[in-house]
Design a protein around this motif. Sequence first.
Motif, PDB file in Angstrom:
ATOM      1  N   LYS A 150       0.857  -1.185   0.000  1.00 58.47           N
ATOM      2  CA  LYS A 150       0.000   0.000   0.000  1.00 58.47           C
ATOM      3  C   LYS A 150       0.892   1.233   0.000  1.00 58.47           C
ATOM      4  O   LYS A 150       2.043   1.203   0.464  1.00 58.47           O
ATOM      5  N   LEU A 151       0.352   2.309  -0.507  1.00 58.36           N
ATOM      6  CA  LEU A 151       1.121   3.530  -0.668  1.00 58.36           C
ATOM      7  C   LEU A 151       0.984   4.421   0.553  1.00 58.36           C
ATOM      8  O   LEU A 151      -0.102   4.887   0.876  1.00 58.36           O
ATOM      9  N   GLU A 152       2.090   4.618   1.235  1.00 49.36           N
ATOM     10  CA  GLU A 152       2.160   5.642   2.260  1.00 49.36           C
ATOM     11  C   GLU A 152       3.264   6.578   1.806  1.00 49.36           C
ATOM     12  O   GLU A 152       3.274   7.000   0.663  1.00 49.36           O
ATOM     13  N   PHE A 153       4.167   6.957   2.653  1.00 56.32           N
ATOM     14  CA  PHE A 153       5.318   7.733   2.160  1.00 56.32           C
ATOM     15  C   PHE A 153       6.173   6.846   1.268  1.00 56.32           C
ATOM     16  O   PHE A 153       6.742   7.274   0.275  1.00 56.32           O
ATOM     17  N   THR A 154       6.260   5.566   1.651  1.00 55.66           N
ATOM     18  CA  THR A 154       6.901   4.541   0.832  1.00 55.66           C
ATOM     19  C   THR A 154       5.868   3.450   0.577  1.00 55.66           C
ATOM     20  O   THR A 154       4.746   3.519   1.063  1.00 55.66           O
ATOM     21  N   VAL A 155       6.249   2.426  -0.188  1.00 55.27           N
ATOM     22  CA  VAL A 155       5.348   1.292  -0.401  1.00 55.27           C
ATOM     23  C   VAL A 155       5.604   0.289   0.724  1.00 55.27           C
ATOM     24  O   VAL A 155       6.599  -0.430   0.709  1.00 55.27           O
ATOM     25  N   VAL A 156       4.697   0.270   1.679  1.00 55.33           N
ATOM     26  CA  VAL A 156       4.828  -0.625   2.826  1.00 55.33           C
ATOM     27  C   VAL A 156       3.905  -1.826   2.640  1.00 55.33           C
ATOM     28  O   VAL A 156       3.081  -1.862   1.721  1.00 55.33           O
ATOM     29  N   MET A 157       4.039  -2.803   3.517  1.00 53.82           N
ATOM     30  CA  MET A 157       3.174  -3.969   3.455  1.00 53.82           C
ATOM     31  C   MET A 157       1.757  -3.562   3.865  1.00 53.82           C
ATOM     32  O   MET A 157       1.562  -2.851   4.846  1.00 53.82           O
ATOM     33  N   LYS A 158       0.768  -4.004   3.077  1.00 56.17           N
ATOM     34  CA  LYS A 158      -0.622  -3.651   3.345  1.00 56.17           C
ATOM     35  C   LYS A 158      -1.033  -4.126   4.733  1.00 56.17           C
ATOM     36  O   LYS A 158      -1.778  -3.438   5.447  1.00 56.17           O
ATOM     37  N   GLU A 159      -0.581  -5.306   5.103  1.00 61.78           N
ATOM     38  CA  GLU A 159      -0.782  -5.809   6.463  1.00 61.78           C
ATOM     39  C   GLU A 159       0.572  -5.714   7.172  1.00 61.78           C
ATOM     40  O   GLU A 159       1.471  -6.526   6.906  1.00 61.78           O
ATOM     41  N   PRO A 160       0.755  -4.721   8.033  1.00 61.10           N
ATOM     42  CA  PRO A 160       2.066  -4.543   8.686  1.00 61.10           C
ATOM     43  C   PRO A 160       2.565  -5.850   9.277  1.00 61.10           C
ATOM     44  O   PRO A 160       1.816  -6.597   9.915  1.00 61.10           O
ATOM     45  N   LEU A 161       3.843  -6.108   9.061  1.00 61.75           N
ATOM     46  CA  LEU A 161       4.406  -7.402   9.424  1.00 61.75           C
ATOM     47  C   LEU A 161       4.637  -7.529  10.921  1.00 61.75           C
ATOM     48  O   LEU A 161       5.379  -6.761  11.526  1.00 61.75           O
ATOM     49  N   ARG A 162       3.990  -8.537  11.504  1.00 58.66           N
ATOM     50  CA  ARG A 162       4.284  -8.973  12.869  1.00 58.66           C
ATOM     51  C   ARG A 162       4.936 -10.344  12.738  1.00 58.66           C
ATOM     52  O   ARG A 162       4.432 -11.214  12.022  1.00 58.66           O
ATOM     53  N   ALA A 163       6.037 -10.529  13.412  1.00 60.93           N
ATOM     54  CA  ALA A 163       6.787 -11.780  13.284  1.00 60.93           C
ATOM     55  C   ALA A 163       7.123 -12.323  14.662  1.00 60.93           C
ATOM     56  O   ALA A 163       7.211 -11.576  15.645  1.00 60.93           O
ATOM     57  N   VAL A 164       7.311 -13.619  14.723  1.00 65.06           N
ATOM     58  CA  VAL A 164       7.753 -14.272  15.950  1.00 65.06           C
ATOM     59  C   VAL A 164       9.277 -14.410  15.895  1.00 65.06           C
ATOM     60  O   VAL A 164       9.821 -14.888  14.890  1.00 65.06           O
ATOM     61  N   VAL A 165       9.944 -13.968  16.945  1.00 64.66           N
ATOM     62  CA  VAL A 165      11.401 -14.076  16.989  1.00 64.66           C
ATOM     63  C   VAL A 165      11.811 -15.058  18.084  1.00 64.66           C
ATOM     64  O   VAL A 165      11.191 -15.134  19.146  1.00 64.66           O
ATOM     65  N   LYS A 166      12.864 -15.782  17.782  1.00 62.30           N
ATOM     66  CA  LYS A 166      13.442 -16.714  18.745  1.00 62.30           C
ATOM     67  C   LYS A 166      14.930 -16.393  18.853  1.00 62.30           C
ATOM     68  O   LYS A 166      15.657 -16.464  17.856  1.00 62.30           O
ATOM     69  N   PRO A 167      15.381 -16.000  20.039  1.00 63.17           N
ATOM     70  CA  PRO A 167      16.809 -15.660  20.177  1.00 63.17           C
ATOM     71  C   PRO A 167      17.697 -16.832  19.776  1.00 63.17           C
ATOM     72  O   PRO A 167      17.400 -17.988  20.073  1.00 63.17           O
TER      73      PRO A 167
END
Length: 515
Positions: free
Chosen positions: A496-513
Motif C-alpha cells: 500500500k502507498l504511504e510515504f513509501t510502499v509498505v506492506m498492506k498488512e504490517p508485518l508482525r513476526a515471531v522471533v526466537k533468540p
Amino acid sequence: MSLFSFSPTSFNISHPVLFFTILVSTLVILIITRTTSSRSKGVKLPPGPPGWPVVGNLFQFARSGKQFYEYVDDVRSKYGPIFTLRMGSRTMIIISDSALAHDVLIQRGPMFATRPTENSTRTIFSSNTFTVNASAYGPVWRSLRRNMVQNMLSSTRFREFGSLRQSAMDKLVERIRSEANDNNGLVWVLRNARFAAFCILLEMCFGIEMDEEAILNMDQVMKKVLITLNPRLDDYLPILAPFYSKERARALEVRREQVDFIVKFIERRRRAIQNPGTDKTASSFSYLDTLFDLKTEGRKSTPSNEELVSLCSEFLNGGTDTTGTAIEWGIAQLIVNPEVQSRLYDEIKSTVGDREVEEKDVDKMVFLQAVVKEILRKHPPTYFTLTHSVTEQTTVAGYDVPVGINIEFYLPGINEDPKLWSDPKKFKPDRFISGKEEADITGVTGVKMMPFGVGRRICPGLAMATVHVHLMLAKMVQEFEWSAYPPGSEINFAGKLEFTVVMKEPLRAVVKPRV
C-alpha cells in the motif's frame, strides 16, 4: 526519496463525492479558461488513454478504485513502456523501460535533471523548494547537494559515525528482545526498524543526544507533516483551490508546529557550537553544522531557521522510512524463504564467529549483499523515482517532451522485466552471485534496477542507506530466528502507498533468540 519533491505514488482522491460534484459544477468554466492543449499545438506526446477535457484521466483513475501504481501497471500493459497520462493540469510521461531510462537519465542526464514547477502545499514545507531533492536544476541545487555529499556523506565523514550506528544496532536488538519478552515472542518489524534508522539520522543531523520522549515527539511531528502532504484534488486542478482553503490553513498550522518544534533543537546545537563543553551530549560534528553558514550560489544570505528546518527534515525523512520499509519486506522474504534465512545466518556465523557483527564485516558477506540487492529489486521503497522534468524541449523514443511536463519512472516495469531478469517475480538472491544478472544500482553501466534513482538526481544518501540496511539485517538475523505469525500462516505480500510502499498488512513476526 525526499519529503519535498512531488511523486505520484501517494496520489489519492479521498473525497469522491466532492470530486464529482465539483467537476460537474465547474466543468464549463474550466473548459472556457483552459489553455490550448499540447496536441492542438502540434506536440506529439507518447500515446495514452483518452481522457476528458480539462480533467484528463482523473476520472478513469478515480473510477478504477486502484492505487496509482496499479492503475499505471494496467495502462502500461496496453500502451507499452512509454505513455502519457493527463491528471488535471499535470501531464505525465511515464517510462518503464531500461534502455529509455539509461538514455534519459545517464546519457542525457543534465537535460532531464530538473523538477517541474510546484504549485502545491509541498512548497510550504520545502521553503519554496529550498532542499536538495526539490530544487530546480541550477546553482541552488548544486550548492545544497555538494554540501551534503562532500561535508556529510563522504566516505571519510561517514566512517566517523560508525560508533553511532553500532550503538543504534545494539539498542535495536534490545528493543526487539524486550518487545518479544512482553508479547510471547511477537514483534512489529517496521516500527522497530524505523525507530533505529530515525535515531541514527537524528544524531547525525543535530549532533545532540535526545531522550526517548523527544525522539518520539520528533517522529510524530514528521508523521503529521507527511499526512498533511498527501496530494489533494486542487494540486491537479488548481482552479478548485478555494474549495480547499481550510486544508491549506491546516497545512500552514502544521508547518508552524514543525518549525517551532525543530528550531528548539537547531538553537540548542548552535549554542553547543558557540559555547563548547556546555552541552555534554553534543558530538563533534553534525549535518546542521554544515548548514549554519552555508552560502548557496546566487544568494548572499545564509539559510533562515525555516530553511534549516526544511533541510533537516529532508535529511531525516529521506533515510528513515526507506530503510524501515526495506527491512520489513526483507524480513518477510526471509520468513517465506527459510533456506535463505539459514544460509544468511551461516554466512554471518562463519564470518564473525561468536562476536557481534560489525560494519566492517559487511563487505566480506557476499550472500548478504546479494540478499539486500534482491530486496531492493523486488521491493523498491517507492515504485516511482522523484519526478523529473526537462530544461529544454527534447524527444524520447520519437515523442516530444515539452518543458514543464512531468516525467515519471515506474520501477517495477524495469525491476521485473523478463527481458532483463530470469524468474523476475521470484525472490532469488543467487541471481547476483552467479554473475549472469549483476546490476549496477547507480545505473552508470546500464539500468536494470534503480531503487535510489540514477544520474544527476540520484539519491545522495545511497551509500548511507545501503550500509544501514546491510548492517540492520545482519544484526537482526544474527540475534534472532524469524518466523511467521500466526505460526504456519502465509504472509500477504500486497503493498500500500504511504510515504513509501509498505506492506498492506504490517508485518508482525515471531522471533526466537539464537542460542
